[in-house]
Design a protein around this motif. Structure first.
Motif, PDB file in Angstrom:
ATOM      1  N   ASP A  86      36.744  37.071  40.238  1.00 35.91           N
ATOM      2  CA  ASP A  86      37.304  38.761  40.401  1.00 35.91           C
ATOM      3  C   ASP A  86      38.173  38.774  41.660  1.00 35.91           C
ATOM      4  O   ASP A  86      37.803  38.433  42.882  1.00 35.91           O
ATOM      5  CB  ASP A  86      35.824  39.291  40.641  1.00 35.91           C
ATOM      6  N   PRO A  87      39.400  39.293  41.496  1.00 36.17           N
ATOM      7  CA  PRO A  87      40.348  39.424  42.510  1.00 36.17           C
ATOM      8  C   PRO A  87      40.041  40.570  43.554  1.00 36.17           C
ATOM      9  O   PRO A  87      40.881  40.475  44.249  1.00 36.17           O
ATOM     10  CB  PRO A  87      41.837  39.438  41.848  1.00 36.17           C
ATOM     11  N   ARG A  88      39.259  41.319  43.172  1.00 39.80           N
ATOM     12  CA  ARG A  88      39.035  42.769  44.065  1.00 39.80           C
ATOM     13  C   ARG A  88      38.362  42.482  45.467  1.00 39.80           C
ATOM     14  O   ARG A  88      38.736  42.902  46.413  1.00 39.80           O
ATOM     15  CB  ARG A  88      38.293  43.479  43.250  1.00 39.80           C
ATOM     16  N   SER A 138      39.350  49.423  40.820  1.00 40.25           N
ATOM     17  CA  SER A 138      38.114  49.572  40.872  1.00 40.25           C
ATOM     18  C   SER A 138      37.716  51.005  40.778  1.00 40.25           C
ATOM     19  O   SER A 138      38.611  51.725  41.449  1.00 40.25           O
ATOM     20  CB  SER A 138      37.247  49.036  42.226  1.00 40.25           C
ATOM     21  N   LYS A 159      30.919  50.229  38.456  1.00 43.35           N
ATOM     22  CA  LYS A 159      31.837  49.742  37.213  1.00 43.35           C
ATOM     23  C   LYS A 159      31.868  50.785  36.083  1.00 43.35           C
ATOM     24  O   LYS A 159      30.800  51.535  35.872  1.00 43.35           O
ATOM     25  CB  LYS A 159      31.418  48.591  36.944  1.00 43.35           C
ATOM     26  N   GLU A 177      38.828  47.738  34.488  1.00 46.38           N
ATOM     27  CA  GLU A 177      38.682  46.994  35.644  1.00 46.38           C
ATOM     28  C   GLU A 177      39.032  45.582  35.513  1.00 46.38           C
ATOM     29  O   GLU A 177      38.733  44.797  34.599  1.00 46.38           O
ATOM     30  CB  GLU A 177      37.319  47.302  36.205  1.00 46.38           C
ATOM     31  N   ILE A 178      39.787  45.032  36.557  1.00 47.36           N
ATOM     32  CA  ILE A 178      40.266  43.658  36.390  1.00 47.36           C
ATOM     33  C   ILE A 178      41.556  43.570  35.544  1.00 47.36           C
ATOM     34  O   ILE A 178      42.585  43.076  35.867  1.00 47.36           O
ATOM     35  CB  ILE A 178      39.185  42.686  36.399  1.00 47.36           C
ATOM     36  N   THR A 179      41.171  43.898  34.234  1.00 44.09           N
ATOM     37  CA  THR A 179      42.224  43.580  33.192  1.00 44.09           C
ATOM     38  C   THR A 179      43.463  44.475  33.183  1.00 44.09           C
ATOM     39  O   THR A 179      44.527  44.270  32.776  1.00 44.09           O
ATOM     40  CB  THR A 179      41.454  43.608  32.026  1.00 44.09           C
ATOM     41  N   GLY A 204      44.254  47.325  37.230  1.00 37.24           N
ATOM     42  CA  GLY A 204      42.993  46.608  37.058  1.00 37.24           C
ATOM     43  C   GLY A 204      42.355  46.901  38.340  1.00 37.24           C
ATOM     44  O   GLY A 204      41.787  45.787  38.717  1.00 37.24           O
ATOM     45  N   ARG A 243      36.191  35.438  45.582  1.00 32.18           N
ATOM     46  CA  ARG A 243      36.865  35.616  44.379  1.00 32.18           C
ATOM     47  C   ARG A 243      36.743  34.519  43.424  1.00 32.18           C
ATOM     48  O   ARG A 243      36.690  34.690  42.244  1.00 32.18           O
ATOM     49  CB  ARG A 243      38.409  35.855  44.957  1.00 32.18           C
TER      50      ARG A 243
END
Length: 617
Positions: A85-87, A262, A283, A294-296, A260, A80
């Protein structure tokens, strides 16, 4: 990136405080990095991982970590931090059994109805507002199988509603193929719209998602309000649906910023181990914004706690339900009262067209409605005077003493006397005739008498923003002779259908300037309204030379109209100058005889008069 992973590998090898008997081979890092590099959805973020793999593969040390779960947590943190990227997540699962994709079992109709009723919640709220909650976005294939039932149980009950609240606060799962299926019910059949692009990393392919031209059942359309509720638990496909509809300006998002998540997550076994790495492999790239949710996450238009979202949405929906009547009422008022009949009819038709196209679907408040309506009216008409307004009651007349009137007049007017006996008079607003008449003698004594006996005069209207036109006849009369009454202009009043002639007055307070002495009028782009009417008359009758900039092209003073029984009011110009010989000044302004910048106008005018008087000597 390579440096970060190399540091991670060193950390795993040399942290003595973690050393116990359990051991894992360094190939875990190599295999994990390869999986991420080959499958992670954003290629640019993993380009540097090749060097990290080479660094890790040259290391033959054994990873001494307390247990698999601890190593998995450290590897997760490392991945990460490396790709920001925290996913992605690394797990240690000795007993993992890959799950098969769920399939819709062949259920009897009554059981299928029961399943749908538990997964979909429907209600019709006060004010004919529909409420629909779906916790899983069905794929197109499954939706087609249960489509007839969905129509009967849900959709056909939603269609007659005036507005829809679509609750996605609890929606965390779904199928990509469901995105265009849902979005299409809130768009038109034609033209087909590009709503999303999905890049799949393992196959290195991009799939464009388009709205569907054919659907089972009727569409909700683009005109009726749609409000989507979100929460921090709204994830994945539900985020994509929300983002698409928001950027198509088809929906208002109310609630919390979404997770946020996937579009697609895939789980990979790391070599011949019990470790697995889950990474986003696809994505979404929105064609309107060029970016992704995504993410945000998706930011709401109205951000409130999830538990307050429904109540907030109901308030917005009630406002939205009033908008068609407000727009239609506004259109009718403009068609019936706007000064120029053809323009009024055209504006009314186009305004109703904007409503039909859903241009008012994202209005959140009455203030927002008034701002948007004003902007649209000015754009459609080209008239700055056609707009929404506040219903401000008229102030009661002020009881000034004579001394106070004198001081007020001195502030409102400015006079000067230049060389060659050139008079200068400036005032920045016209007053109402009935208000001016009682103080006319004071104005004459303290202002007019200072310039009336000059050889030539400069009237400065560069900062005059207009006002009532009732005093125009009187002011013009000072620059014409008393022996002959002159028609200054003809004013057509649309609501009454009558035409009124503006004529010079036979009697005036104070002396006339007359028709023989030189008169120059200064203008700018700010000169508007009644000031333009005065300039227009004096230029058309050949009584004055105009120096400066083209005027604002405003309108005669508008009248205020209430839209139905609402609190929305329109300012509508209802009067226009005589156009029998071509366009007047409304909407286009008045072109000066001598075009110069506003700043240079006074100097130019003085130069013209000085040269004129020098030639007479």
């Amino acid at each position: 990136m390579a440096k970060v992973l190399f540091v991670l590998a060193s950390l795993l090898i040399f942290r003595n405080d973690l050393l116990i008997n359990a051991a894992f081979d360094s190939s875990i890092i190599i295999e994990m990095a390869k999986i991420v590099m080959d499958n992670y959805c954003t290629v640019e973020k993993v380009l540097g991982m090749k060097n990290a793999i080479e660094a890790a593969s040259s290391n033959t040390e054994v990873l001494n970590i307390p247990d698999g779960e601890s190593l998995a947590r450290i590897l997760t943190s490392g991945v990460r931090g490396t790709i920001i990227d925290p996913r992605p997540v690394v797990t240690f699962e000795p007993n993992y059994v890959p799950a098969s994709p769920p399939k819709m079992p062949p259920l009897p109709p009554e059981q299928l109805v029961a399943v749908l009723q538990t997964s979909i919640k429907l209600d019709i709220l006060e004010g004919n507002i529909g409420y629909l909650r779906i916790d899983h976005i069905l794929g197109e294939e499954v939706a087609e199988k249960v489509g007839p039932l969905l129509l009967d149980l849900v959709w056909n009950k939603i269609l007659p509603t005036s507005a829809l609240i679509f609750d996605l606060r609890y929606t965390s799962t779904g199928e990509v193929s469901g995105i265009p299926y849902i979005v299409s019910y809130f768009t038109e059949a034609e033209p087909v719209i590009h709503i999303d692009s999905v890049y799949d990393r393992p196959s290195n392919t991009t799939t464009k998602l388009f709205s569907l031209s054919t659907l089972l059942g009727e569409r909700y359309g683009i005109a009726k309000p749609l409000i989507i509720l979100t929460s921090k638990n709204t994830k994945g496909i539900a985020e994509d649906v929300s983002y698409c509809l928001k950027n198509l300006k088809r929906a208002i998002i109310v609630g919390e910023k979404t997770a946020g998540g996937s579009l697609k997550l895939d789980k990979f076994k790391i070599g011949d181990t019990d470790f697995y790495v889950t990474v986003p492999t696809a994505k979404s790239v929105n064609p309107i914004t060029g970016s992704t949710w995504e993410i945000t996450g998706v930011t709401p238009d109205v951000e409130v706690n999830a538990e307050d979202a429904l109540a907030t949405a109901i308030k917005i929906a009630k406002l939205q339900s009033q908008i068609p009547a407000i727009i239609d009422g506004s259109a009718a008022l403009i068609a019936d009262n706007y000064a120029f009949e053809k323009v009024g009819a055209d504006v009314a038709e186009k305004l109703r067209g904007l409503l039909a196209k859903g241009e008012y679907n994202t209005v959140l408040s009455q203030e927002g409605l008034e701002i948007q309506l004003s902007a649209d009216l000015k754009t459609l008409s080209g008239d700055k005077g056609l707009m929404t307004t506040k219903n401000t009651p008229a102030l009661p007349p002020m009881n000034y003493s004579p001394e106070m009137y004198i001081e007020l007049i001195k502030v409102s007017f400015h006079t000067d006397l230049f060389e060659n006996n050139i008079g200068y008079l400036r005032f920045d607003m016209f007053g109402d005739f009935e208000e001016v008449k009682p103080i006319a003698q004071i104005i004459v004594e303290h202002i007019w008498n200072k310039v009336v006996n000059t050889a030539g005069m400069i009237v400065d209207l560069r900062n005059n923003v207009g006002g009532p036109t009732t005093a125009i006849s009187g002011f013009c009369s000072y620059f014409f002779d008393a022996d002959k009454q002159i028609v200054l202009d003809k004013l057509y009043d649309r609501p009454s259908g009558t035409t009124t002639e503006l004529r010079t007055l036979a009697e005036l307070t104070g002396a006339r300037y007359g028709s023989k002495k030189s008169l120059l009028i200064l203008t700018s782009g700010a000169t508007a309204g009644a000031a333009e009417e005065f300039v227009y008359i004096m230029k058309r009758l050949g009584r004055a030379m105009i120096v400066g900039e083209t005027t604002a092209g405003a309108s005669h003073p508008p009248k205020n109209f209430r839209v139905g029984e609402t609190d929305v009011f329109l300012s509508i110009p209802t009067v226009h100058s005589d156009t029998t010989n071509g366009p007047a000044w409304e909407g286009v302004g008045i072109t000066p005889h001598i075009p110069v910048s506003a700043d240079a106008a006074l100097g130019t005018a003085k130069g013209i008069l000085n040269k004129h008087f020098a030639g007479q000597k």
